[in-house]
Design a protein around this motif. Structure first.
Motif, short mmCIF file in Angstrom:
data_model
loop_
_atom_site.label_atom_id
_atom_site.label_comp_id
_atom_site.label_asym_id
_atom_site.label_seq_id
_atom_site.Cartn_x
_atom_site.Cartn_y
_atom_site.Cartn_z
N PHE A 47 48.77 106.53 -80.83
CA PHE A 47 47.44 106.72 -81.23
C PHE A 47 47.07 108.37 -81.24
N GLN A 48 48.32 109.01 -80.72
CA GLN A 48 48.22 110.63 -80.79
C GLN A 48 47.09 111.23 -79.93
N LEU A 160 32.46 106.99 -84.08
CA LEU A 160 32.96 105.66 -83.60
C LEU A 160 33.79 104.96 -84.94
N VAL A 161 35.04 104.68 -84.61
CA VAL A 161 36.03 104.52 -86.09
C VAL A 161 36.70 103.04 -85.85
N ASP A 162 36.51 102.18 -86.95
CA ASP A 162 37.12 100.99 -87.19
C ASP A 162 38.51 101.58 -87.71
N ALA A 163 39.30 101.64 -86.88
CA ALA A 163 40.71 102.11 -87.42
C ALA A 163 41.74 100.56 -87.24
N SER A 169 49.97 103.10 -88.72
CA SER A 169 50.60 102.83 -90.27
C SER A 169 50.26 104.13 -90.99
N ILE A 170 49.07 104.71 -90.70
CA ILE A 170 48.48 105.49 -91.55
C ILE A 170 48.12 106.66 -90.55
N ASN A 171 48.47 108.13 -91.23
CA ASN A 171 48.27 109.13 -90.19
C ASN A 171 46.71 109.04 -89.39
N LEU A 172 46.63 109.05 -88.16
CA LEU A 172 45.57 108.96 -87.54
C LEU A 172 45.54 109.78 -86.28
N PRO A 173 45.34 111.06 -86.15
CA PRO A 173 45.79 111.63 -84.98
C PRO A 173 44.13 111.74 -83.96
N LEU A 179 38.03 111.82 -82.77
CA LEU A 179 37.50 110.39 -82.74
C LEU A 179 37.15 110.14 -81.27
N ASP A 180 35.82 109.89 -81.09
CA ASP A 180 35.34 109.28 -79.74
C ASP A 180 35.83 107.90 -79.28
N VAL A 181 35.74 106.86 -80.29
CA VAL A 181 36.24 105.61 -80.30
C VAL A 181 36.90 105.31 -81.25
N ALA A 182 38.30 104.82 -81.10
CA ALA A 182 38.96 104.27 -82.36
C ALA A 182 39.50 102.93 -81.88
N VAL A 183 39.38 102.03 -82.67
CA VAL A 183 39.77 100.74 -82.35
C VAL A 183 40.70 100.12 -83.58
N THR A 184 41.98 99.48 -82.79
CA THR A 184 42.71 98.67 -83.86
C THR A 184 43.16 97.17 -83.55
N GLY A 185 43.70 96.65 -84.18
CA GLY A 185 44.10 95.25 -83.68
C GLY A 185 45.60 94.89 -83.99
#
Ligand SMILES: Cc1ncc(COP(=O)(O)O)c(C=O)c1O
Length: 363
Positions: A47-48, A160-163, A169-173, A179-185
């Motif tokens: 997640f960096q 608030l990010v839907d990542a 997979s795609i750069n997302l530092p 980003l205050d909240v980032a969520v993945t699955g």
């Protein structure tokens, strides 16, 4: 074996499949605590981020709900930057829990425009948070989140990010882009089965959380934090098998190295775009923002998408995705995230070359 090329779930490497056949262990025991601690540390690297990262048992949509209910109160004004199906879903969740959602919609197939976000924030100073989808899986578009984030932070709003389909997979530092909240699955680029959402929570998000009044129980970040920091456990019984899978897949990812993973997805994405264009098809997404994890392709010139997907499935054992909601029948999508190489894409393109004319496509 079927060649599963949808934007999640993705195929699993053999090492991960083996991890999934492990016997159950006590989720309140020392062995699981060690595994969860390692998985969480590895996720933070990918997640960096130095912020808290939690594993929540539930699908990505559960993760989106967790983001909303942990940071907002009923009546809060929220700007929803939406470029497709999943942007709309994020907004709907906020609305269902009582937020006052101000929609900022862009044409499907296009990316969000940072200047329009600035204007929306100028027009309504009471906005508390901004919802953004990093990679819109329904249209195959990746937003320029670095630019959008810098605008949102000019106004000091919560981001608030839907990542879900991009992280890993795609750069997302996460820290550099604030980003205050980032969520993945777990079923996306992480090479694990569906069933877990992973979220990062910044200091600012924790401050918002301390005042947030939306109803929550299962998703409560306070519970997640106290169980993780005090005992290296999850608050509730987790999907243990998925944690086993992640413990293997994340090691594989770190061995490959995040920059290499990102570069591989960029190459694979380019191969998919070049390949479909070489067949005489056109991209649904504007090419400057076309996604490296999913390619959306216009149905045109007599092509019967349903028939094409059926022939691909039955005669070539290749599974592609159709369009969602109003894009049904209008587009189809090739997923290329997680365990994927350029050769996998070549196989899909070669099969399409045979099947397209059988499904009515005339160049
Ligand atoms: C960008 C995005 N958001 C949200 C979701 C929903 O996740 P899930 O289907 O795991 O609930 C998905 C899944 O495809 C997605 O790609």
């Amino acid at each position: 074996m079927e060649n599963l090329r949808i934007p999640g779930p993705t195929p699993l490497p053999n090492e991960v499949l083996q991890a999934l056949s492990r016997q159950m262990i006590n989720h309140r025991g020392a062995e699981f605590e060690q595994i969860l601690g390692d998985v969480t540390d590895n996720l933070k690297q990918l997640f960096q981020t130095q912020s808290d990262v939690f594993l929540l048992t539930g699908s990505g949509t559960g993760g989106l709900e967790a983001v909303i209910v942990n940071t907002l109160s009923p009546g809060d004004k929220v700007l929803s930057v939406s470029i497709g199906v999943f942007g709309e879903r994020f907004a709907t969740i906020a609305q269902q829990f009582g937020a006052e959602v101000i929609p900022l919609r862009f044409e499907w197939g296009k990316a969000a425009d940072a200047d329009a976000v600035r204007q929306a924030l100028q027009a309504e100073p009471k906005i508390k948070a901004v919802l953004v989808t990093h990679n819109e899986t329904s249209t195959g578009v990746t937003n320029d989140l670095a630019s959008i984030s810098s605008v949102i932070k000019e106004f000091d709003k919560l981001l608030l990010v839907d990542a879900i389909s991009s992280l890993g997979s795609i750069n997302l530092p996460v820290d550099d882009w604030h980003l205050d909240v980032a969520v993945t699955g777990s079923q996306k680029g992480w090479m694990a089965p569906p069933g877990m959402a992973m979220v990062s929570v910044s200091q600012e998000a924790w401050q918002a959380h301390s005042k947030a009044k939306m109803p929550r129980f299962y998703w409560d970040f306070t519970q997640a934090r106290s169980y993780l920091s005090e005992r290296r456990q999850t608050a509730w019984t987790p999907a243990i098998s998925i944690v086993f899978a992640l413990s293997v897949s994340l090691e594989m990812m770190l061995k490959e190295g995040l920059p290499n993973i990102i570069a591989r997805h960029a190459r694979v994405g380019q191969a998919a775009r070049d390949g479909v264009k070489s067949l005489g098809l056109s991209l649904f997404a504007e090419e400057s923002h076309a996604s490296n994890v999913v390619t959306a392709i216009n149905s045109s010139d007599g092509l019967d998408v349903k028939k094409m997907l059926k022939i691909l499935r039955e005669e070539h054992r290749i599974i592609l995705a159709g369009g969602q909601q109003r894009l049904g029948g209008k587009i189809f999508r090739i997923g290329h995230l997680g365990w994927v190489t350029e050769e996998d894409i070549e196989t899909v393109i070669s099969a399409l070359r045979v099947v397209l004319p059988q499904a009515g496509f005339r160049k």
